[in-house]
Design a protein around this motif. Structure first.
Motif, short mmCIF file in Angstrom:
data_model
loop_
_atom_site.label_atom_id
_atom_site.label_comp_id
_atom_site.label_asym_id
_atom_site.label_seq_id
_atom_site.Cartn_x
_atom_site.Cartn_y
_atom_site.Cartn_z
N GLN A 1 0.87 -1.23 0.06
CA GLN A 1 -0.16 0.07 0.08
C GLN A 1 0.71 1.27 0.00
O GLN A 1 2.04 1.23 0.45
N SER A 2 0.29 2.21 -0.43
CA SER A 2 1.10 3.61 -0.65
C SER A 2 0.28 4.39 0.26
O SER A 2 -0.74 4.31 0.49
N ASN A 3 1.02 5.43 1.25
CA ASN A 3 0.70 6.28 1.79
C ASN A 3 1.63 7.48 2.40
O ASN A 3 2.97 7.52 1.87
N THR A 4 0.93 8.61 2.84
CA THR A 4 1.67 9.55 3.13
C THR A 4 2.15 9.37 4.60
O THR A 4 1.18 8.76 5.41
N THR A 5 2.91 9.81 5.29
CA THR A 5 3.46 9.56 6.61
C THR A 5 2.78 10.58 7.34
O THR A 5 3.35 11.83 6.94
N GLN A 6 1.87 10.40 8.11
CA GLN A 6 1.50 11.37 9.02
C GLN A 6 2.04 11.75 10.19
O GLN A 6 1.84 12.84 10.59
N ARG A 7 2.99 11.03 10.60
CA ARG A 7 3.76 11.41 11.70
C ARG A 7 4.83 12.44 11.37
O ARG A 7 5.48 13.09 12.20
N CYS A 8 5.12 12.58 10.11
CA CYS A 8 6.27 13.48 9.79
C CYS A 8 5.43 14.61 8.73
O CYS A 8 5.01 14.13 7.72
N ILE A 9 5.33 15.90 9.25
CA ILE A 9 4.82 16.71 8.35
C ILE A 9 5.94 18.01 8.24
O ILE A 9 6.34 18.48 9.44
N TYR A 10 6.40 18.35 7.02
CA TYR A 10 7.57 19.31 6.95
C TYR A 10 6.83 20.76 7.15
O TYR A 10 5.73 20.93 7.25
N LYS A 11 7.59 21.73 7.33
CA LYS A 11 7.34 23.15 7.61
C LYS A 11 6.58 23.54 6.50
O LYS A 11 5.69 24.47 6.57
N ASN A 12 6.44 23.16 5.02
CA ASN A 12 5.83 23.55 4.18
C ASN A 12 4.44 22.99 3.91
O ASN A 12 3.75 22.88 2.98
N THR B 1 3.86 19.61 3.75
CA THR B 1 3.93 18.29 2.84
C THR B 1 4.43 17.14 3.82
O THR B 1 4.93 17.54 4.77
N SER B 2 4.02 16.36 3.22
CA SER B 2 4.33 14.71 4.19
C SER B 2 5.13 13.82 3.17
O SER B 2 4.74 13.64 1.78
N PRO B 3 6.28 13.13 3.65
CA PRO B 3 6.96 12.06 2.73
C PRO B 3 5.92 11.05 2.17
O PRO B 3 5.02 10.66 3.02
N LEU B 4 5.87 10.68 1.21
CA LEU B 4 5.29 9.71 0.48
C LEU B 4 6.16 8.21 0.51
O LEU B 4 7.56 8.10 0.13
N VAL C 1 9.32 1.62 2.59
CA VAL C 1 10.42 2.26 1.52
C VAL C 1 9.75 4.03 0.93
O VAL C 1 8.65 3.99 0.49
N GLY C 2 10.88 4.69 1.37
CA GLY C 2 10.54 5.91 0.93
C GLY C 2 10.75 6.27 -0.36
O GLY C 2 11.53 5.46 -1.22
N LEU C 3 9.90 7.19 -1.18
CA LEU C 3 9.96 7.48 -2.67
C LEU C 3 10.95 8.60 -2.73
O LEU C 3 11.18 8.95 -4.10
N ALA D 1 6.60 2.34 -10.50
CA ALA D 1 8.12 2.03 -10.56
C ALA D 1 8.76 1.46 -9.34
O ALA D 1 9.37 0.44 -9.54
N LYS D 2 8.64 2.01 -8.17
CA LYS D 2 9.25 1.72 -6.98
C LYS D 2 8.75 0.43 -6.44
O LYS D 2 9.10 -0.47 -5.89
#
Length: 81
Positions: A7-18, A20-23, A36-38, A70-71
């Motif tokens: 499954q793909s998801n955004t990490t809700q534990r980490c929110i950057y100052k702008n 956004t969250s890492p996918l 696995v981070g994209l 792809a990943k």
């Protein structure tokens, strides 16, 4: 017998100052979970949590979806080989 789930998801534990969250992609293989981070981050509005996919109105949707696919394929090949 191998069991692969993905499954793909955004990490809700980490929110950057702008705002956004890492996918990342989360795999379940033989009872072990691997994340696995994209290397990209998304605004929360660009992610549909219910559908677990990039929102249709996201400006860079096609490129992000390509990177997810792809990943996913690359990691699935590594885990089955």
């Amino acid at each position: 017998m191998q069991h692969n789930d993905m499954q793909s998801n955004t990490t809700q534990r980490c929110i950057y100052k702008n705002n956004t969250s890492p996918l990342c992609i989360q795999f379940l293989h033989d009872g072990c979970r691997k994340t696995v981070g994209l290397g990209i981050s998304l605004a929360r509005e660009c992610w549909s949590a219910a559908a677990q996919k990039v929102a249709d109105d996201c400006p860079d949707r096609d490129n992000i979806q390509f990177q997810i696919t792809a990943k996913s394929k690359s990691t699935a090949r590594k885990s089955s080989g």
